[in-house]
Design a protein around this motif. Structure first.
Motif, mmCIF file in Angstrom:
data_model
loop_
_atom_site.group_PDB
_atom_site.id
_atom_site.type_symbol
_atom_site.label_atom_id
_atom_site.label_comp_id
_atom_site.label_asym_id
_atom_site.label_seq_id
_atom_site.Cartn_x
_atom_site.Cartn_y
_atom_site.Cartn_z
ATOM 1 N N TRP A 1 2.046 7.257 -5.446
ATOM 2 C CA TRP A 1 1.926 6.617 -4.144
ATOM 3 C C TRP A 1 0.610 5.886 -3.962
ATOM 4 N N HIS B 1 -0.101 2.708 -4.306
ATOM 5 C CA HIS B 1 0.017 1.452 -3.569
ATOM 6 C C HIS B 1 0.018 1.696 -2.061
ATOM 7 N N TRP B 2 0.566 2.840 -1.631
ATOM 8 C CA TRP B 2 0.529 3.174 -0.207
ATOM 9 C C TRP B 2 -0.904 3.481 0.242
ATOM 10 N N LEU C 1 1.357 -3.792 -1.420
ATOM 11 C CA LEU C 1 2.517 -2.933 -1.195
ATOM 12 C C LEU C 1 3.794 -3.641 -1.630
ATOM 13 N N PHE D 1 -2.654 0.097 0.506
ATOM 14 C CA PHE D 1 -2.137 -0.573 1.704
ATOM 15 C C PHE D 1 -2.753 0.035 2.967
ATOM 16 N N THR D 2 -2.737 1.357 3.064
ATOM 17 C CA THR D 2 -3.258 2.036 4.256
ATOM 18 C C THR D 2 -4.743 1.768 4.442
ATOM 19 N N LEU E 1 6.445 -2.355 -4.488
ATOM 20 C CA LEU E 1 7.793 -1.952 -4.079
ATOM 21 C C LEU E 1 8.865 -2.850 -4.679
#
Length: 187
Positions: A68, A70-71, A181, A74-75, A185
């Motif tokens: 995770w 990439h999350w 992101l 992004f966050t 994805l």
């Protein structure tokens, strides 16, 4: 990370320093190019070092968060973007006497304060495919250039434009985060 995202990231990272430089330039009495270059160099070097430090921190955590990552990137970018937008809307009144030059310590502390977001971005970059040395050099060069210009423009433009630049930088950071992101994805 694709070259366009890297350029946007470097520009976004330098907008808060640009905003600070406009403020610094507006607080100086007739800043000269030498002072603007000195200020740009101090900001650029610090802004280039902090994402490397963040990247090293992120590298240490990579094996625990690979699924995770990439999350996380992004966050971090969205939160930092929102923070920059918030700071861009904050109203600050500064009434101080104008000097001919800022001290190294004042510039270094200001540069470090504006580069905290670059440290966090460096952590996020550890989770994506990016050459941290190229990214740090791009961030440092963009910051040095924008700060030099910002100091020279500061006397004319004042802090209003600087705050708007920080808002734009925050929006760009959020776009870069969304791009990262999307790229992960869609794979």
């Amino acid at each position: 990370m694709n070259p366009v995202s890297l350029i946007l990231l470097a520009l976004a990272m330098s907008t808060d320093a640009f905003a600070a430089a406009i403020g610094k330039g507006s607080s100086l009495h007739k800043p000269r190019l030498a002072e603007a270059l000195r200020t740009g160099l101090i900001f650029g070097v610090i802004e280039a070092i902090t994402p490397i430090i963040g990247w090293l921190i992120g590298q240490a955590a990579t094996r625990w968060v690979e699924n995770w990552d990439h999350w996380i990137a992004f966050t971090l970018l969205v939160v930092l973007g929102l923070h920059m937008i918030y700071n861009g809307f904050k109203h600050e009144d500064e009434a101080e006497e104008k000097s001919a030059q800022h001290s190294f310590l004042v510039l270094a502390v200001t540069a470090f304060a504006t580069s905290i977001d670059a440290l966090a971005v460096g952590v996020g970059l550890a989770f994506v495919d990016v050459n941290i040395w190229v990214a740090a050099a791009a961030i440092g060069l963009a910051t040095m250039t924008m700060v030099t210009i910002g100091v020279m423009l500061g006397r004319v433009l004042g802090t209003v434009f600087g705050k708007r630049a920080e808002i734009v930088g925050g929006v760009v950071l959020m776009i870069v985060g969304a791009t990262i992101l999307y790229e992960h994805l869609s794979v």
